[in-house]
Enzyme design. Structure first.
Site, PDB file in Angstrom:
ATOM      1  N   ARG A  63      -7.357 -35.674  63.448  1.00  0.00           N
ATOM      2  CA  ARG A  63      -7.085 -35.926  62.024  1.00  0.00           C
ATOM      3  C   ARG A  63      -7.582 -37.310  61.594  1.00  0.00           C
ATOM      4  O   ARG A  63      -7.717 -37.593  60.424  1.00  0.00           O
ATOM      5  CB  ARG A  63      -5.599 -35.774  61.750  1.00  0.00           C
ATOM      6  CG  ARG A  63      -5.324 -35.137  60.403  1.00  0.00           C
ATOM      7  CD  ARG A  63      -3.884 -34.834  60.169  1.00  0.00           C
ATOM      8  NE  ARG A  63      -3.074 -36.004  60.290  1.00  0.00           N
ATOM      9  CZ  ARG A  63      -1.959 -36.090  61.036  1.00  0.00           C
ATOM     10  NH1 ARG A  63      -1.547 -35.039  61.723  1.00  0.00           N
ATOM     11  NH2 ARG A  63      -1.268 -37.198  61.109  1.00  0.00           N
ATOM     12  N   TYR A 116     -17.155 -38.923  36.297  1.00  0.00           N
ATOM     13  CA  TYR A 116     -17.117 -37.516  36.676  1.00  0.00           C
ATOM     14  C   TYR A 116     -15.758 -36.919  36.278  1.00  0.00           C
ATOM     15  O   TYR A 116     -14.715 -37.588  36.377  1.00  0.00           O
ATOM     16  CB  TYR A 116     -17.348 -37.431  38.195  1.00  0.00           C
ATOM     17  CG  TYR A 116     -17.002 -36.102  38.790  1.00  0.00           C
ATOM     18  CD1 TYR A 116     -17.660 -34.934  38.391  1.00  0.00           C
ATOM     19  CD2 TYR A 116     -16.009 -36.000  39.756  1.00  0.00           C
ATOM     20  CE1 TYR A 116     -17.321 -33.711  38.936  1.00  0.00           C
ATOM     21  CE2 TYR A 116     -15.676 -34.775  40.313  1.00  0.00           C
ATOM     22  CZ  TYR A 116     -16.333 -33.636  39.889  1.00  0.00           C
ATOM     23  OH  TYR A 116     -16.000 -32.435  40.427  1.00  0.00           O
ATOM     24  N   ASP A 188     -19.306 -45.435  42.503  1.00  0.00           N
ATOM     25  CA  ASP A 188     -19.679 -44.070  42.887  1.00  0.00           C
ATOM     26  C   ASP A 188     -21.211 -43.986  42.857  1.00  0.00           C
ATOM     27  O   ASP A 188     -21.831 -44.079  41.802  1.00  0.00           O
ATOM     28  CB  ASP A 188     -19.050 -43.059  41.900  1.00  0.00           C
ATOM     29  CG  ASP A 188     -19.309 -41.610  42.314  1.00  0.00           C
ATOM     30  OD1 ASP A 188     -20.293 -41.357  43.026  1.00  0.00           O
ATOM     31  OD2 ASP A 188     -18.524 -40.724  41.899  1.00  0.00           O
ATOM     32  N   LYS A 213     -23.462 -33.492  47.595  1.00  0.00           N
ATOM     33  CA  LYS A 213     -24.678 -33.444  46.765  1.00  0.00           C
ATOM     34  C   LYS A 213     -25.910 -33.809  47.598  1.00  0.00           C
ATOM     35  O   LYS A 213     -26.213 -33.126  48.550  1.00  0.00           O
ATOM     36  CB  LYS A 213     -24.507 -34.362  45.555  1.00  0.00           C
ATOM     37  CG  LYS A 213     -23.129 -34.305  44.904  1.00  0.00           C
ATOM     38  CD  LYS A 213     -22.795 -32.931  44.370  1.00  0.00           C
ATOM     39  CE  LYS A 213     -21.415 -32.950  43.736  1.00  0.00           C
ATOM     40  NZ  LYS A 213     -20.816 -31.642  43.608  1.00  0.00           N
TER      41      LYS A 213
HETATM   42  C1  PLP Z   1     -20.591 -38.360  40.474  1.00  0.00           C
HETATM   43  C2  PLP Z   1     -19.652 -37.485  41.243  1.00  0.00           C
HETATM   44  N1  PLP Z   1     -18.686 -38.058  41.984  1.00  0.00           N
HETATM   45  C3  PLP Z   1     -17.816 -37.299  42.685  1.00  0.00           C
HETATM   46  C4  PLP Z   1     -17.861 -35.931  42.655  1.00  0.00           C
HETATM   47  C5  PLP Z   1     -16.833 -35.121  43.429  1.00  0.00           C
HETATM   48  O1  PLP Z   1     -17.391 -34.617  44.592  1.00  0.00           O
HETATM   49  P1  PLP Z   1     -16.797 -33.366  45.398  1.00  0.00           P
HETATM   50  O2  PLP Z   1     -17.053 -32.163  44.587  1.00  0.00           O
HETATM   51  O3  PLP Z   1     -17.543 -33.422  46.705  1.00  0.00           O
HETATM   52  O4  PLP Z   1     -15.342 -33.620  45.565  1.00  0.00           O
HETATM   53  C6  PLP Z   1     -18.865 -35.299  41.916  1.00  0.00           C
HETATM   54  C7  PLP Z   1     -18.937 -33.830  41.868  1.00  0.00           C
HETATM   55  O5  PLP Z   1     -19.701 -33.252  41.143  1.00  0.00           O
HETATM   56  C8  PLP Z   1     -19.778 -36.101  41.195  1.00  0.00           C
HETATM   57  O6  PLP Z   1     -20.745 -35.546  40.445  1.00  0.00           O
END
Ligand code: PLP
Length: 411
Positions: A63, A116, A188, A213
């Site tokens: 974990r 997001y 991010d 992604k």
């Molecule tokens: C800019 C961004 N950050 C975070 C996330 C969240 O990622 P996850 O879907 O892997 O949780 C996304 C998802 O589309 C995103 O576009």
């Protein structure tokens, strides 16, 4: 034999992506081994106690990490130029862990107004239950961050370029401010990947990723990363990720290690396709606006050129006739798929107002500039001419329907 001896040199990014993994050091195997073991045994009790208490390095329970993941974390730390990295079960796990590591009951965080939808949902629905408050700030003017500060502000969180409007923020300028006020800056970096942007080099303290992604790049893994200082990463591993059970499995870590080998090639193609798509859409009479940092008309084009090595694979655009036109257009596409994700080999489109940013209130969505006609497109790896042909045909369909009076205009 080369692979055994290369680990100490700092290679170019394209080389780093392919080499440097612990299996090469240990066994000489060219591909990383998957170690799915959950439990690890110890030679004696004393060793077990020292590993569990952190006095000695080692793995004791899955974990908190696994051997395959450690190889990937080491690679991610190198790629982002951080001291350490933590691999977790999704991008949202990475974002929430990073925020929870710096915030506790009664604290406040400044957040860029372009985030997001999942981050927005975490901040508006879950974080308040733990006494954490936030303010959305237009960080395109970094001075707004100073104005938004409160006595209990404990972190600044940004996303650049943003999802879905591709707003670009000046990381260096924002980091100067956060350093002056002693606040950690969390960035991010999902839309760029370390191939195109390294926020830690520009003064940020923590980088988060949805590895779902571009990093994995094949649409078959959900994962996230946090990169930063060793003390922060250790705290997150021991006290948040491990306790909440958000670890990334060895199988998924292996797939990301495999995907990373082609990150450079993929990203270059994503960028070049996106640029051609943005240019095509900009010239089309049915398209109202195109958001792409690579276009000279993008409001932060100069900042993008300064801090990004490429303009990325995402283009968003607004059709002149709003929601109905957006729906008709997306339904008419034959190659591009309607899908939530991005950074995959396939070209994907989605409608932020009703899909990724659905959880936002109408008021918040309007404030964030997410209109009903907005479509986000993730340029895939297909031939650019085929993607553009598909877009052109779909635009032709709505043009025809409009002429026949079959389109119900919403704007
Ligand atoms: C800019 C961004 N950050 C975070 C996330 C969240 O990622 P996850 O879907 O892997 O949780 C996304 C998802 O589309 C995103 O576009």
């Amino acid at each position: 034999m080369g692979g055994w001896f290369i680990v100490d040199k700092h290679w170019e990014m394209d080389t780093e992506l392919i080499h440097r993994h612990s299996e090469q050091k240990q066994t000489g195997a060219v591909a990383q081994a998957i170690v799915p073991a959950v439990a690890y045994s110890f030679a004696d009790c004393q060793t077990a106690m020292e590993v569990v208490s952190g006095k000695q390095e080692g793995t004791y329970y899955g974990r908190y990490g696994n051997e395959t993941l450690y190889a990937l974390e080491e690679k991610m730390a190198v790629l982002e130029n951080g001291e350490a990295a933590l691999g977790v079960s999704s991008g949202m796990a990475a974002i929430s862990i990073a925020l929870l590591a710096f915030l506790k009951y009664g604290d406040h965080v400044i957040v860029t107004k372009d985030v997001y939808g999942g981050t927005h949902k975490f901040l508006t629905s879950l974080a308040p239950r733990f006494g954490i408050t936030f303010n959305y700030v237009d960080c395109t003017n970094p001075a707004n961050i100073i104005r938004a500060m409160r006595d209990n502000t404990k972190a600044v969180y940004i996303e650049t370029p943003s999802n879905p409007l591709l707003t670009v923020l000046d990381i260096e300028a924002i980091a100067k401010i956060t350093k002056r006020y002693g606040l950690p800056l969390i960035v991010d970096n999902t839309f760029m990947s370390p191939y195109l942007q390294k926020p830690l080099n520009m003064g940020a303290d923590v980088v988060v990723h949805s590895a779902t992604k571009y990093l994995n790049g094949h649409g078959d893994v959900l994962a996230g990363f946090i990169v930063g200082r060793t003390e922060h990463i250790q705290f997150m591993r021991q006290n948040i990720m491990g306790d909440l059970g958000q670890v990334l499995s060895a199988w998924d870590a292996f797939l990301i290690l495999r995907g990373l080998k082609t990150l450079g090639l993929r990203v270059e193609r994503h960028c070049s396709n996106a640029h051609q798509i943005a240019a095509f859409l900009s010239a089309h009479p049915l398209v109202e606006t195109v958001h792409y940092p690579g276009l000279e008309c993008h409001p932060q084009h100069e900042i993008a050129r300064k801090q990004m090595q490429g303009m990325g694979g995402i283009v968003s655009f607004e059709l002149k006739d709003g929601l109905e036109a957006a729906k008709e257009f997306m339904d008419a596409l034959k190659l591009a798929m309607i899908s939530f994700s991005l950074g995959d080999p396939e070209t994907l489109v989605q409608h932020p107002a009703t899909m990724t940013h659905f959880s936002m209130s109408d008021k918040d969505r309007t404030a964030a500039g997410i209109t009903d006609g907005l479509i986000r497109l993730s340029a895939g790896l297909e031939s650019a001419s085929d993607i553009i042909y598909d877009l052109e045909e779909a635009l032709q369909t709505i043009n025809q329907k409009e002429k026949e009076g079959l389109l119900w205009k919403t704007v």
